[in-house]
Motif scaffolding. Structure first.
Motif, PDB file in Angstrom:
ATOM      1  N   LEU A  88      15.767  32.887 -20.186  1.00  9.82           N
ATOM      2  CA  LEU A  88      16.908  32.069 -20.579  1.00  9.82           C
ATOM      3  C   LEU A  88      16.628  30.591 -20.337  1.00  9.82           C
ATOM      4  N   PHE A  89      15.986  30.285 -19.223  1.00 11.88           N
ATOM      5  CA  PHE A  89      15.676  28.890 -18.926  1.00 11.88           C
ATOM      6  C   PHE A  89      14.464  28.407 -19.721  1.00 11.88           C
ATOM      7  N   THR A  90      13.609  29.335 -20.133  1.00  5.95           N
ATOM      8  CA  THR A  90      12.513  28.971 -21.020  1.00  5.95           C
ATOM      9  C   THR A  90      13.064  28.510 -22.361  1.00  5.95           C
ATOM     10  N   PHE A  91      14.146  29.149 -22.834  1.00  6.76           N
ATOM     11  CA  PHE A  91      14.778  28.727 -24.075  1.00  6.76           C
ATOM     12  C   PHE A  91      15.192  27.263 -23.994  1.00  6.76           C
ATOM     13  N   PHE A  92      15.842  26.894 -22.891  1.00  3.91           N
ATOM     14  CA  PHE A  92      16.288  25.511 -22.733  1.00  3.91           C
ATOM     15  C   PHE A  92      15.095  24.549 -22.700  1.00  3.91           C
ATOM     16  N   ARG A  93      14.059  24.938 -21.981  1.00  2.00           N
ATOM     17  CA  ARG A  93      12.895  24.051 -21.850  1.00  2.00           C
ATOM     18  C   ARG A  93      12.180  23.862 -23.185  1.00  2.00           C
ATOM     19  N   MET A  94      11.942  24.951 -23.908  1.00  2.00           N
ATOM     20  CA  MET A  94      11.230  24.845 -25.171  1.00  2.00           C
ATOM     21  C   MET A  94      12.075  24.152 -26.233  1.00  2.00           C
ATOM     22  N   PHE A  95      13.371  24.373 -26.185  1.00  2.00           N
ATOM     23  CA  PHE A  95      14.273  23.675 -27.098  1.00  2.00           C
ATOM     24  C   PHE A  95      14.194  22.174 -26.851  1.00  2.00           C
ATOM     25  N   SER A  96      14.231  21.781 -25.588  1.00  3.17           N
ATOM     26  CA  SER A  96      14.154  20.377 -25.222  1.00  3.17           C
ATOM     27  C   SER A  96      12.835  19.753 -25.674  1.00  3.17           C
ATOM     28  N   GLU A  97      11.743  20.477 -25.470  1.00  2.00           N
ATOM     29  CA  GLU A  97      10.439  19.966 -25.874  1.00  2.00           C
ATOM     30  C   GLU A  97      10.368  19.781 -27.389  1.00  2.00           C
ATOM     31  N   LYS A  98      10.955  20.721 -28.134  1.00  2.00           N
ATOM     32  CA  LYS A  98      10.922  20.622 -29.597  1.00  2.00           C
ATOM     33  C   LYS A  98      11.800  19.477 -30.083  1.00  2.00           C
ATOM     34  N   VAL A  99      12.951  19.280 -29.454  1.00  2.44           N
ATOM     35  CA  VAL A  99      13.807  18.143 -29.807  1.00  2.44           C
ATOM     36  C   VAL A  99      13.053  16.834 -29.591  1.00  2.44           C
ATOM     37  N   GLY A 100      12.372  16.734 -28.453  1.00  2.00           N
ATOM     38  CA  GLY A 100      11.594  15.528 -28.172  1.00  2.00           C
ATOM     39  C   GLY A 100      10.488  15.316 -29.189  1.00  2.00           C
ATOM     40  N   GLU A 101       9.810  16.392 -29.579  1.00  2.00           N
ATOM     41  CA  GLU A 101       8.725  16.298 -30.558  1.00  2.00           C
ATOM     42  C   GLU A 101       9.254  15.856 -31.920  1.00  2.00           C
ATOM     43  N   LEU A 102      10.329  16.477 -32.386  1.00  2.00           N
ATOM     44  CA  LEU A 102      10.886  16.129 -33.692  1.00  2.00           C
ATOM     45  C   LEU A 102      11.391  14.690 -33.707  1.00  2.00           C
ATOM     46  N   SER A 103      12.039  14.276 -32.626  1.00  2.00           N
ATOM     47  CA  SER A 103      12.548  12.906 -32.533  1.00  2.00           C
ATOM     48  C   SER A 103      11.402  11.905 -32.568  1.00  2.00           C
ATOM     49  N   MET A 215      -5.300  11.764 -33.901  1.00  2.00           N
ATOM     50  CA  MET A 215      -5.268  12.747 -34.988  1.00  2.00           C
ATOM     51  C   MET A 215      -4.222  13.814 -34.738  1.00  2.00           C
ATOM     52  N   SER A 216      -4.004  14.156 -33.469  1.00  2.00           N
ATOM     53  CA  SER A 216      -2.976  15.142 -33.148  1.00  2.00           C
ATOM     54  C   SER A 216      -1.598  14.598 -33.472  1.00  2.00           C
ATOM     55  N   ARG A 217      -1.343  13.339 -33.110  1.00  2.00           N
ATOM     56  CA  ARG A 217      -0.051  12.721 -33.402  1.00  2.00           C
ATOM     57  C   ARG A 217       0.140  12.547 -34.906  1.00  2.00           C
ATOM     58  N   PHE A 218      -0.919  12.174 -35.592  1.00  2.00           N
ATOM     59  CA  PHE A 218      -0.843  12.002 -37.044  1.00  2.00           C
ATOM     60  C   PHE A 218      -0.545  13.334 -37.722  1.00  2.00           C
ATOM     61  N   GLU A 219      -1.228  14.397 -37.281  1.00  2.00           N
ATOM     62  CA  GLU A 219      -1.028  15.715 -37.878  1.00  2.00           C
ATOM     63  C   GLU A 219       0.411  16.196 -37.709  1.00  2.00           C
ATOM     64  N   LYS A 220       0.966  16.019 -36.497  1.00  2.00           N
ATOM     65  CA  LYS A 220       2.345  16.461 -36.258  1.00  2.00           C
ATOM     66  C   LYS A 220       3.334  15.669 -37.093  1.00  2.00           C
ATOM     67  N   SER A 221       3.133  14.368 -37.162  1.00  2.00           N
ATOM     68  CA  SER A 221       4.044  13.526 -37.930  1.00  2.00           C
ATOM     69  C   SER A 221       3.925  13.817 -39.419  1.00  2.00           C
ATOM     70  N   TRP A 222       2.708  14.035 -39.901  1.00  2.00           N
ATOM     71  CA  TRP A 222       2.483  14.329 -41.317  1.00  2.00           C
ATOM     72  C   TRP A 222       3.110  15.671 -41.708  1.00  2.00           C
ATOM     73  N   LYS A 223       2.931  16.681 -40.878  1.00  2.00           N
ATOM     74  CA  LYS A 223       3.509  17.993 -41.172  1.00  2.00           C
ATOM     75  C   LYS A 223       5.031  17.921 -41.210  1.00  2.00           C
ATOM     76  N   LEU A 224       5.611  17.174 -40.267  1.00  2.00           N
ATOM     77  CA  LEU A 224       7.066  17.043 -40.249  1.00  2.00           C
ATOM     78  C   LEU A 224       7.547  16.272 -41.470  1.00  2.00           C
ATOM     79  N   PHE A 225       6.808  15.228 -41.849  1.00  2.00           N
ATOM     80  CA  PHE A 225       7.152  14.465 -43.048  1.00  2.00           C
ATOM     81  C   PHE A 225       7.191  15.375 -44.272  1.00  2.00           C
TER      82      PHE A 225
END
Length: 303
Positions: A88-103, A215-225
């Motif tokens: 249950l707490f892993t859900f909160f942690r991974m959700f938070s990490e994904k929100v930070g990544e998308l933002s 390249m890692s940051r570029f790849e994540k941003s490009w995929k989200l774009f």
């Protein structure tokens, strides 16, 4: 293992619900498509953490309905409830990490993309019985307790992110470390009073480190774009926390316009992504930075 369909089974029921976009927002075509794509990414982040003994019962738009069969006797369940408590707490942690990544990696400035950090996770847990029955190729859960766990999504908790357990579920979940649970209760006209316990996790979105490889940051941003750009062409579940007066014609029109611009905008978008990842990551500024939750949730004002 094939579910029994002839009698109710004892189960632990869980709903992980994503909310935070303004409920009164009338989304335009772009904002609606992007909000659906963002929610889908967050739902995927939760689903990736689901493993036996937890199982997905159904995806309900911006929520995930889970269950766990209470089988194997007392000894096995003693171990199981520890696993569930940690999960249950892993859900909160991974959700938070994904929100930070998308933002961090979005280059879009629409209303949905600029408010990603406002998205929150609410988890409701209830213990009871459910009847498993098959509809075509799907297994559905039914029963009073299934109704109760869904009703509990509408509650009096004055916080935007929380874990809510019914008194019946408390004995079926064990947490690592000490967790303060505030006693509360919810009353529903056709069900009556349900005693609950509430925990307010203080989880902040994490900002990507500037030390992450370019390249890692570029790849994540490009995929989200790309995901956001092609969102109008992807079938998404209807969200319960946004409203829209858009007609089918308006959505088709926006999708057609997007398709028309694709050959031109993809190269331009690549340049946007490049400039974006070259900049120093902007720290997320949230209303509750450095904020310590009060046990009754009054500090959050239900925002």
């Amino acid at each position: 293992m094939n579910p029994r369909i002839d009698a109710p089974e004892p189960v632990l029921l869980i709903i992980a619900d994503i909310s935070g976009y303004t409920r009164y927002m009338t989304a335009n075509a772009k904002t609606l498509a992007h909000s659906q794509a963002i929610i889908t990414e967050l739902v995927k982040a939760i689903i990736k953490q689901i493993e036996l003994p937890l199982e997905v019962a159904k995806l309900e738009g911006d929520a995930v309905f889970l269950f766990c069969r209470k089988e194997g006797g007392v000894r096995q369940w003693t171990e199981t409830k520890k696993v569930i408590g940690d999960k249950l707490f892993t859900f909160f942690r991974m959700f938070s990490e994904k929100v930070g990544e998308l933002s961090q990696f979005t280059t879009c400035t629409c209303n949905a993309c600029t408010h990603i950090e406002k998205l929150r996770l609410k988890v409701v847990v209830h213990s009871g019985e459910a009847l498993f029955h098959r509809v075509l190729n799907f297994v559905e859960l039914a029963g009073v307790d299934v109704i109760i766990v869904h009703r509990l999504l509408k509650n009096s908790v004055a916080a935007d992110q929380y874990l809510l357990l019914t008194e019946a579920a408390r004995d079926d979940v064990e947490f690592s470390g000490e967790k303060y649970l505030q006693k509360s209760a919810e009353t529903y006209e056709d069900i009556g009073q349900i005693k609950t316990l509430v925990y307010l996790p203080d989880v902040q979105p994490e900002v990507a480190s500037t030390e992450t490889a370019f390249m890692s940051r570029f790849e994540k941003s490009w995929k989200l774009f790309c995901k956001l750009w092609f969102a109008p062409f992807t079938s998404r579940p209807r969200l319960t926390h946004t409203t829209s007066n858009l007609t089918a014609a308006a959505r088709i029109g926006f999708a057609s316009f997007t398709l028309l611009l694709t050959p031109i905008y993809l190269p331009v978008g690549t340049m946007f992504v490049l400039f974006h990842v070259l900049r120093k990551p902007t720290q997320l500024h949230r209303p509750d930075d450095g904020h310590e939750h009060k046990s009754d949730g009054s500090c959050c004002g239900g925002q």
